[in-house]
Scaffold this motif. Structure first.
Motif, PDB file in Angstrom:
ATOM      1  N   ARG A  50      26.821 -13.608   4.036  1.00  0.00           N
ATOM      2  CA  ARG A  50      27.394 -14.639   4.674  1.00  0.00           C
ATOM      3  C   ARG A  50      27.373 -15.896   3.708  1.00  0.00           C
ATOM      4  NH1 ARG A  50      29.374 -15.359  10.155  1.00  0.00           N
ATOM      5  NH2 ARG A  50      29.485 -17.544  10.792  1.00  0.00           N
ATOM      6  N   ASN A  54      28.450 -21.511   6.340  1.00  0.00           N
ATOM      7  CA  ASN A  54      29.449 -21.002   7.490  1.00  0.00           C
ATOM      8  C   ASN A  54      28.701 -20.816   8.602  1.00  0.00           C
ATOM      9  OD1 ASN A  54      31.050 -19.749   9.367  1.00  0.00           O
ATOM     10  ND2 ASN A  54      31.380 -17.765   8.058  1.00  0.00           N
ATOM     11  N   PRO A  55      28.202 -22.011   9.610  1.00  0.00           N
ATOM     12  CA  PRO A  55      27.200 -22.053  10.653  1.00  0.00           C
ATOM     13  C   PRO A  55      27.349 -20.820  11.674  1.00  0.00           C
ATOM     14  CG  PRO A  55      28.734 -23.695  10.782  1.00  0.00           C
ATOM     15  CD  PRO A  55      29.324 -22.884   9.483  1.00  0.00           C
ATOM     16  N   THR A 110      26.079 -30.732  14.848  1.00  0.00           N
ATOM     17  CA  THR A 110      26.334 -30.196  16.047  1.00  0.00           C
ATOM     18  C   THR A 110      25.951 -28.560  15.966  1.00  0.00           C
ATOM     19  OG1 THR A 110      28.570 -29.500  14.585  1.00  0.00           O
ATOM     20  CG2 THR A 110      28.585 -31.555  15.914  1.00  0.00           C
ATOM     21  N   ALA A 112      27.246 -24.695  17.479  1.00  0.00           N
ATOM     22  CA  ALA A 112      28.263 -23.604  18.451  1.00  0.00           C
ATOM     23  C   ALA A 112      27.256 -22.821  19.208  1.00  0.00           C
ATOM     24  CB  ALA A 112      29.150 -22.871  17.317  1.00  0.00           C
ATOM     25  N   PRO A 135      25.864 -14.288  14.576  1.00  0.00           N
ATOM     26  CA  PRO A 135      27.341 -13.945  14.165  1.00  0.00           C
ATOM     27  C   PRO A 135      27.697 -12.450  14.469  1.00  0.00           C
ATOM     28  CG  PRO A 135      25.975 -13.742  12.339  1.00  0.00           C
ATOM     29  CD  PRO A 135      24.901 -14.104  13.513  1.00  0.00           C
ATOM     30  N   ARG A 187      39.209 -21.937  16.992  1.00  0.00           N
ATOM     31  CA  ARG A 187      39.516 -20.525  16.591  1.00  0.00           C
ATOM     32  C   ARG A 187      40.095 -19.780  17.609  1.00  0.00           C
ATOM     33  NH1 ARG A 187      34.741 -16.396  15.116  1.00  0.00           N
ATOM     34  NH2 ARG A 187      34.261 -16.599  17.276  1.00  0.00           N
ATOM     35  N   SER A 214      36.755 -26.543   9.526  1.00  0.00           N
ATOM     36  CA  SER A 214      35.438 -27.220   9.894  1.00  0.00           C
ATOM     37  C   SER A 214      34.865 -25.986  10.419  1.00  0.00           C
ATOM     38  CB  SER A 214      35.548 -28.406  11.053  1.00  0.00           C
ATOM     39  OG  SER A 214      36.510 -27.884  11.796  1.00  0.00           O
ATOM     40  N   SER A 215      35.357 -25.289  10.579  1.00  0.00           N
ATOM     41  CA  SER A 215      35.005 -23.775  11.304  1.00  0.00           C
ATOM     42  C   SER A 215      35.293 -22.572  10.373  1.00  0.00           C
ATOM     43  CB  SER A 215      35.523 -23.503  12.729  1.00  0.00           C
ATOM     44  OG  SER A 215      34.762 -22.469  13.336  1.00  0.00           O
ATOM     45  N   PRO A 216      34.509 -22.052   9.688  1.00  0.00           N
ATOM     46  CA  PRO A 216      34.949 -21.127   8.714  1.00  0.00           C
ATOM     47  C   PRO A 216      35.634 -19.595   9.055  1.00  0.00           C
ATOM     48  CG  PRO A 216      33.043 -21.825   7.921  1.00  0.00           C
ATOM     49  CD  PRO A 216      33.121 -22.516   9.393  1.00  0.00           C
ATOM     50  N   GLY A 217      35.572 -19.508  10.762  1.00  0.00           N
ATOM     51  CA  GLY A 217      36.545 -18.808  11.217  1.00  0.00           C
ATOM     52  C   GLY A 217      37.913 -18.864  10.964  1.00  0.00           C
TER      53      GLY A 217
HETATM   54  P1  AMP Z   1      31.276 -15.358  13.655  1.00  0.00           P
HETATM   55  O1  AMP Z   1      30.758 -14.953  12.234  1.00  0.00           O
HETATM   56  O2  AMP Z   1      32.271 -14.496  13.870  1.00  0.00           O
HETATM   57  O3  AMP Z   1      30.134 -15.325  14.987  1.00  0.00           O
HETATM   58  O4  AMP Z   1      31.842 -16.886  13.625  1.00  0.00           O
HETATM   59  C1  AMP Z   1      31.201 -18.039  13.952  1.00  0.00           C
HETATM   60  C2  AMP Z   1      32.185 -19.033  13.897  1.00  0.00           C
HETATM   61  O5  AMP Z   1      31.691 -20.186  14.552  1.00  0.00           O
HETATM   62  C3  AMP Z   1      32.728 -19.166  12.531  1.00  0.00           C
HETATM   63  O6  AMP Z   1      33.978 -19.616  12.382  1.00  0.00           O
HETATM   64  C4  AMP Z   1      31.890 -20.668  12.226  1.00  0.00           C
HETATM   65  O7  AMP Z   1      32.481 -21.509  11.276  1.00  0.00           O
HETATM   66  C5  AMP Z   1      31.925 -21.263  13.793  1.00  0.00           C
HETATM   67  N1  AMP Z   1      30.791 -22.432  13.800  1.00  0.00           N
HETATM   68  C6  AMP Z   1      29.557 -22.229  13.860  1.00  0.00           C
HETATM   69  N2  AMP Z   1      28.845 -23.256  14.156  1.00  0.00           N
HETATM   70  C7  AMP Z   1      29.985 -24.457  14.000  1.00  0.00           C
HETATM   71  C8  AMP Z   1      29.987 -25.742  14.140  1.00  0.00           C
HETATM   72  N3  AMP Z   1      28.971 -26.616  14.213  1.00  0.00           N
HETATM   73  N4  AMP Z   1      31.164 -26.352  13.973  1.00  0.00           N
HETATM   74  C9  AMP Z   1      32.222 -25.740  13.663  1.00  0.00           C
HETATM   75  N5  AMP Z   1      32.421 -24.398  13.807  1.00  0.00           N
HETATM   76  C10 AMP Z   1      31.184 -23.704  13.881  1.00  0.00           C
END
Ligand code: AMP
Ligand code: MG
Length: 310
Positions: A50, A54-55, A110, A112, A135, A187, A214-217
């Motif tokens: 990953r 991508n947080p 921030t 998630a 994730p 997302r 801002s959210s790589p999802g």
């Molecule tokens: P996943 O890999 O499917 O669990 O995706 C996690 C999602 O949460 C990804 O799209 C990340 O970019 C998003 N996400 C996690 N932390 C943050 C944050 N602080 N701000 C915006 N998006 C976040």
């Protein structure tokens, strides 16, 4: 076969020594590690391949545990009361005193956060002294895992343990909402936006376009089955797998049905499994029929659009 309790104990012991394991959730399986441990979180990134920017989403048992790490407001409380535990992820401000390691957030201020509903994972979280960064348990940019076999397919012996909780009930990732100011969906996911809107009685901005990441999802290429996929197909070509929303009387070996009668919940639950089966059956491409763009159908279409950017 070990009992659930014995398995939860094994999971707990591995997490306590900084290992990563897979956990079941109602959305998709997660690849989990101690969110307070830098080395555990580094392992998650490495295993998934990953990108570091991508947080990760951090999973808590309840609001009381979350309070140690994050600030929250009235809108959060409304949604928490109504939907948690459940398929919704909140973007919140971190407290200065938080122990969340900066590998999780890629040094963002921030975080998630989510409260998963699966009883096995809730039992595990209740018995840990730390929250779980998790994730989805799949290789980066590929299709998520909705059962333990999928996790094993992607990681084999590279992960120490998969805590089996059967098939994920929802089968699509959580809905991500930035709740700090004006509510903004980052997302689309397993929880319908119109229901969130009703509870907040505020207008919600939808900002899941890949242009401003801002959210790589939101990344364009995500949830990819690894072969070309085209949407809104009426017929399939030779050697093409054909995904249909509801069962037909006459079927062919290349037809895959998302549901019996066109039910969108059932379709969501089956989507990732069908994409994986098609790939295994060595098709070179996929055609998907039109999916109604309402309720969970919007999330299904979002994933199909990204999956089609092969
Ligand atoms: P996943 O890999 O499917 O669990 O995706 C996690 C999602 O949460 C990804 O799209 C990340 O970019 C998003 N996400 C996690 N932390 C943050 C944050 N602080 N701000 C915006 N998006 C976040
Ligand atoms: Mg993912």
């Amino acid at each position: 076969m070990k009992s659930n309790l014995a398995n939860i104990k094994k999971a707990k012991n591995l997490l306590n020594i900084g290992e990563c394991i897979a956990i079941p959730t109602e959305t998709v399986y997660g690849l989990a590690g101690n969110a307070y441990s830098k080395s555990a979180c580094r392992k998650i990134f490495k295993l998934k391949k990953r990108p570091k920017n991508n947080p990760l989403i951090v999973h808590y048992f309840n609001k009381k545990d979350l309070m140690k790490d994050c600030k929250f407001n009235k809108s959060f409380l409304k949604l928490y009361k109504k939907f948690c535990p459940g398929p919704i992820t909140f973007i919140l401000d971190l407290k200065k005193s938080s122990n969340i390691c900066d590998v999780v957030t890629n040094k963002k201020k921030t975080l998630a956060v989510r409260f998963p509903k699966h009883p096995i994972t809730r039992n595990l979280l209740k018995n840990l002294n730390f929250p779980l960064a998790a994730p989805s348990a799949n290789l980066s940019s590929k299709v998520s895992a909705v059962c333990s076999a999928h996790v094993k397919e992607d990681f084999g012996k590279k992960i120490k343990f998969v805590l089996d909780g059967g098939k994920s009930k929802i089968g699509l990732e959580s809905t991500i909402i930035d709740i700090r100011k004006k509510p903004k969906i980052l997302r689309l996911g397993g929880l319908n936006i119109s229901i969130i809107q009703k509870v907040l009685s505020k207008k919600i901005i939808i900002d899941n376009k890949p242009s401003k990441i801002s959210s790589p999802g939101q990344f364009k290429l995500h949830y990819s089955p690894g072969i070309p996929l085209r949407r809104n197909a009426k017929i399939a070509k030779d050697n093409e797998a054909f995904i249909l929303i509801k069962k037909k009387k006459i079927t062919k070996s290349n037809y895959y049905f998302l549901s019996k009668k066109g039910n969108l919940q059932e379709a969501a639950k089956n989507l990732y499994n069908i994409l994986r089966i098609i790939k295994k059956n060595k098709y070179k491409s996929i055609a998907v029929c039109r999916i109604p763009n309402k309720g969970l159908g919007k999330t299904i279409n979002d994933r199909l659009i990204r999956a089609s950017k092969f």
